[in-house]
Design a protein around this motif. Structure first.
Motif, PDB file in Angstrom:
ATOM      1  N   GLN A   1       0.906  -1.135   0.019  1.00  0.00           N
ATOM      2  CA  GLN A   1      -0.078  -0.235  -0.179  1.00  0.00           C
ATOM      3  C   GLN A   1       0.834   1.347   0.068  1.00  0.00           C
ATOM      4  OE1 GLN A   1      -3.255  -0.434  -0.244  1.00  0.00           O
ATOM      5  NE2 GLN A   1      -4.064   1.749   0.239  1.00  0.00           N
ATOM      6  N   GLU A   3       0.145   5.614  -0.052  1.00  0.00           N
ATOM      7  CA  GLU A   3      -0.617   6.831  -0.216  1.00  0.00           C
ATOM      8  C   GLU A   3       0.118   7.833  -0.862  1.00  0.00           C
ATOM      9  OE1 GLU A   3      -3.010   6.444   3.906  1.00  0.00           O
ATOM     10  OE2 GLU A   3      -2.250   8.262   3.469  1.00  0.00           O
ATOM     11  N   ILE A  31       8.875   0.673  -7.001  1.00  0.00           N
ATOM     12  CA  ILE A  31       7.612   0.831  -7.822  1.00  0.00           C
ATOM     13  C   ILE A  31       8.210   0.966  -9.155  1.00  0.00           C
ATOM     14  CG2 ILE A  31       5.677   2.430  -8.245  1.00  0.00           C
ATOM     15  CD1 ILE A  31       5.474   3.069  -5.454  1.00  0.00           C
ATOM     16  N   THR A  96      -0.115   8.546  -9.686  1.00  0.00           N
ATOM     17  CA  THR A  96      -0.477   7.014  -9.571  1.00  0.00           C
ATOM     18  C   THR A  96       0.708   6.178  -9.736  1.00  0.00           C
ATOM     19  OG1 THR A  96      -2.065   5.581 -10.775  1.00  0.00           O
ATOM     20  CG2 THR A  96      -0.892   7.146 -12.259  1.00  0.00           C
ATOM     21  N   ASP A  98       1.978   2.165 -10.334  1.00  0.00           N
ATOM     22  CA  ASP A  98       2.054   0.868 -10.856  1.00  0.00           C
ATOM     23  C   ASP A  98       3.249   0.064 -10.148  1.00  0.00           C
ATOM     24  OD1 ASP A  98       2.251  -0.651 -14.253  1.00  0.00           O
ATOM     25  OD2 ASP A  98       1.893  -1.745 -12.102  1.00  0.00           O
ATOM     26  N   GLN A  99       2.796  -0.843  -9.066  1.00  0.00           N
ATOM     27  CA  GLN A  99       3.821  -1.337  -8.376  1.00  0.00           C
ATOM     28  C   GLN A  99       4.700  -2.284  -9.158  1.00  0.00           C
ATOM     29  OE1 GLN A  99       4.885  -1.014  -4.780  1.00  0.00           O
ATOM     30  NE2 GLN A  99       6.469  -2.156  -5.768  1.00  0.00           N
ATOM     31  N   ASN A 100       4.084  -3.154 -10.032  1.00  0.00           N
ATOM     32  CA  ASN A 100       4.639  -4.247 -10.635  1.00  0.00           C
ATOM     33  C   ASN A 100       5.037  -4.327 -12.149  1.00  0.00           C
ATOM     34  OD1 ASN A 100       4.702  -5.767  -8.201  1.00  0.00           O
ATOM     35  ND2 ASN A 100       2.360  -6.122  -8.585  1.00  0.00           N
ATOM     36  N   ARG A 104      -1.175  -1.809 -14.572  1.00  0.00           N
ATOM     37  CA  ARG A 104      -2.566  -1.629 -13.673  1.00  0.00           C
ATOM     38  C   ARG A 104      -1.995  -0.556 -12.507  1.00  0.00           C
ATOM     39  NH1 ARG A 104      -4.977  -6.327 -11.105  1.00  0.00           N
ATOM     40  NH2 ARG A 104      -2.777  -6.935 -10.731  1.00  0.00           N
ATOM     41  N   PHE A 105      -2.515   0.598 -12.665  1.00  0.00           N
ATOM     42  CA  PHE A 105      -2.219   1.554 -11.619  1.00  0.00           C
ATOM     43  C   PHE A 105      -3.237   1.520 -10.387  1.00  0.00           C
ATOM     44  CE2 PHE A 105       1.141   3.832 -13.821  1.00  0.00           C
ATOM     45  CZ  PHE A 105       0.724   3.817 -15.038  1.00  0.00           C
ATOM     46  N   GLN A 106      -2.558   0.795  -9.298  1.00  0.00           N
ATOM     47  CA  GLN A 106      -3.311   0.551  -8.133  1.00  0.00           C
ATOM     48  C   GLN A 106      -3.474   1.500  -7.350  1.00  0.00           C
ATOM     49  OE1 GLN A 106      -0.289  -0.779  -8.837  1.00  0.00           O
ATOM     50  NE2 GLN A 106      -0.319  -3.028  -8.851  1.00  0.00           N
ATOM     51  N   TYR A 107      -2.745   2.490  -7.272  1.00  0.00           N
ATOM     52  CA  TYR A 107      -2.670   3.677  -6.241  1.00  0.00           C
ATOM     53  C   TYR A 107      -2.935   5.014  -6.888  1.00  0.00           C
ATOM     54  CZ  TYR A 107      -0.775  -0.408  -3.840  1.00  0.00           C
ATOM     55  OH  TYR A 107      -0.465  -1.748  -3.186  1.00  0.00           O
ATOM     56  N   TRP A 108      -3.696   5.740  -6.365  1.00  0.00           N
ATOM     57  CA  TRP A 108      -4.116   7.102  -6.939  1.00  0.00           C
ATOM     58  C   TRP A 108      -4.217   8.156  -5.752  1.00  0.00           C
ATOM     59  CZ3 TRP A 108      -4.984   7.864 -12.158  1.00  0.00           C
ATOM     60  CH2 TRP A 108      -4.887   7.021 -12.929  1.00  0.00           C
TER      61      TRP A 108
END
Length: 118
Positions: A1, A3, A31, A96, A98-100, A104-108
């Motif tokens: 996670q 922020e 990231i 934003t 995309d961890q991997n 897919r951008f999981q965090y905004w």
């Protein structure tokens, strides 16, 4: 996670500059891709610029040559330098992550308003 908190938006005249910052709550070194998107009312959210952990960058055609994305892993911050701003750059700008690197951008973040007007 993680922020993400954007800052640096505001009102600027056409031809002016702004620098947006995106501060992360933890290290961003791992990231894969950090990016900036923007959205205007009634429109979809579009990619403005992105940068991988290896420093590879991509830009939307509409901002090439005017915007520069950078990341400071030591400060857990991503920047968007915006020069030669135009009224059509007016939008809410979102950071934003995309961890991997799977696209897919999981965090905004919550977004910061940029208004270009005389």
């Amino acid at each position: 996670q993680v922020e993400l908190v954007e800052s640096g938006g505001g009102l600027v005249q056409p031809g002016g500059s702004l620098r947006l910052s995106c501060a992360a709550s933890r290290s961003i070194a791992s990231i894969y891709t950090m990016a900036w998107y923007r959205q205007t009312p009634g429109d979809q959210r579009d990619m403005v610029a992105r940068i991988t952990r290896f420093g590879t960058t991509n830009y939307a055609d509409s901002v090439k040559g005017r915007f520069t994305i950078s990341r400071d892993n030591a400060q857990n911050t991503v920047y968007l330098q915006m020069d030669s701003l135009k009224p059509e750059d007016t939008a809410i700008y979102y950071c934003t992550a995309d961890q991997n690197g799977f696209g897919r951008f999981q965090y905004w973040g919550q977004g910061t308003q940029v208004t270009v007007s005389s």
